[in-house]
Design a protein around this motif. Structure first.
Motif, mmCIF file in Angstrom:
data_model
loop_
_atom_site.group_PDB
_atom_site.id
_atom_site.type_symbol
_atom_site.label_atom_id
_atom_site.label_comp_id
_atom_site.label_asym_id
_atom_site.label_seq_id
_atom_site.Cartn_x
_atom_site.Cartn_y
_atom_site.Cartn_z
ATOM 1 N N PRO A 143 0.799 -1.223 0.000
ATOM 2 C CA PRO A 143 0.000 0.000 0.000
ATOM 3 C C PRO A 143 0.836 1.280 0.000
ATOM 4 O O PRO A 143 0.421 2.279 -0.587
ATOM 5 C CB PRO A 143 -0.840 -0.092 1.277
ATOM 6 N N ARG A 188 -1.543 -2.518 14.337
ATOM 7 C CA ARG A 188 -0.661 -2.884 15.447
ATOM 8 C C ARG A 188 -0.964 -1.942 16.609
ATOM 9 O O ARG A 188 -1.405 -0.812 16.384
ATOM 10 C CB ARG A 188 0.794 -2.724 15.013
ATOM 11 N N ASN A 230 -0.281 1.178 10.773
ATOM 12 C CA ASN A 230 -0.875 1.140 9.434
ATOM 13 C C ASN A 230 -1.641 2.431 9.139
ATOM 14 O O ASN A 230 -1.548 2.983 8.045
ATOM 15 C CB ASN A 230 -1.814 -0.067 9.310
HETATM 16 C C1 6PG Z 1 -0.005 -5.581 7.979
HETATM 17 C C2 6PG Z 1 -1.030 -6.125 7.035
HETATM 18 C C3 6PG Z 1 -0.676 -7.448 6.422
HETATM 19 C C4 6PG Z 1 -0.064 -7.128 5.063
HETATM 20 C C5 6PG Z 1 0.629 -8.310 4.449
HETATM 21 C C6 6PG Z 1 1.313 -7.979 3.149
HETATM 22 O O1 6PG Z 1 -0.379 -4.790 8.800
HETATM 23 O O2 6PG Z 1 1.176 -5.917 7.822
HETATM 24 O O3 6PG Z 1 -2.277 -5.883 7.273
HETATM 25 O O4 6PG Z 1 -1.745 -8.322 6.274
HETATM 26 O O5 6PG Z 1 -1.038 -6.634 4.191
HETATM 27 O O6 6PG Z 1 1.584 -8.797 5.360
HETATM 28 O O7 6PG Z 1 2.313 -7.022 3.373
HETATM 29 P P1 6PG Z 1 3.288 -6.496 2.216
HETATM 30 O O8 6PG Z 1 2.507 -5.564 1.373
HETATM 31 O O9 6PG Z 1 4.395 -5.791 2.950
HETATM 32 O O10 6PG Z 1 3.763 -7.685 1.476
#
Ligand code: 6PG
Length: 248
Positions: A49, A78, A88
């Motif tokens: 993201p 978190r 996040n």
């Molecule tokens: C978080 C997410 C988790 C994440 C995946 C993929 O807070 O880390 O909600 O579910 O979307 O681990 O993460 P990447 O985009 O870094 O691969």
């Protein structure tokens, strides 16, 4: 971009930048069909993201009218302050909401200052008050972990095993501490879910969802099956490399 229909929803395979544009378009489409004043868009965590936030701001990819009406959330969090790089919502705020000037009343972070269980209850209550009881979120964007987790639903999680009416929950994870997350019930009640995953590191997780026989307890992203066509997967060629049906 190629499109495939599967038991887990629509799979769209394209180049990373095409997927960015598609995500912005899916957001705009969900906003256009939402009840006025009740459009809730949940973002997610991780590195995928962040790249999309930067692209969106650079391209000014979200219409001003959408920005004026969207209530922003993250589907999992978190238990850290917003100022943390691990937050996040904090990352979404710094990279997307601040640059677009989204006002405070449209920002709905989890209450990380409360006890985790209370934070989950408060999120359930507050999101229902803003968005209505019918949908958890109008649109929920998720990532996919290398172990096939999504949101903070990890393999073996107690949240995967038992049916519950709770849409949001707190869960303590070994080695990761407390997480706040949308539950499978919460996901089932989203208007639309988008899973955004790119890169070779995701290939085995994608294969286990679409080609494997394991249950959702081992492959959490499989919980999305109940949404049927309300889920869209945005995947690049590297992420689908182990799924022959999505190649070519
Ligand atoms: C978080 C997410 C988790 C994440 C995946 C993929 O807070 O880390 O909600 O579910 O979307 O681990 O993460 P990447 O985009 O870094 O691969």
């Amino acid at each position: 971009m190629k499109t495939f229909t599967t038991d887990y929803g629509t799979v769209r395979v394209g180049a990373p930048e095409e997927l960015f544009a598609e995500l912005a378009q899916l957001g705009a489409a969900a906003w256009r069909t939402a009840e006025k004043g009740r459009f809730g868009w949940a973002l997610t965590g991780g590195s995928t993201p962040k790249a999309w936030y930067r692209w969106c701001v650079e391209k000014r990819a979200l219409p001003a009218e959408l920005l004026a009406e969207t209530h922003w959330y993250v589907g999992d969090e978190r238990c850290v302050p917003l100022a943390s790089d691990e937050s996040n919502f904090g990352n979404a705020a710094r990279l997307l909401l601040d640059p677009f000037g989204v006002p405070a009343e449209q920002r709905h972070p989890w209450s990380v200052d409360l006890k985790p269980s209370e934070a989950a209850e408060a999120f359930e209550r507050d999101s229902a008050a803003v968005l209505g009881a019918e949908h958890s979120f109008t649109l929920c964007v998720l990532g996919l972990g290398e172990d096939a987790h999504t949101a903070s639903l990890f393999p073996g999680s107690a949240l995967l095993g038992t049916a519950t009416n709770v849409r949001f929950a707190a869960i303590k994870l070994v080695g990761k501490g407390w997480r706040l997350t949308i539950t499978p019930t919460g996901l089932a009640r989203c208007g639309h879910v988008v899973v955004h995953a790119t890169g070779a590191a995701k290939a085995q997780a994608v294969r286990r969802v679409f080609c494997g026989e394991e249950p959702a307890l081992a492959v959490p992203a499989k919980v999305l099956r109940v949404l049927g066509p309300r889920t869209t997967w945005l995947l690049d060629s590297e992420a689908v490399a182990a799924c022959p049906q999505f190649r070519g």
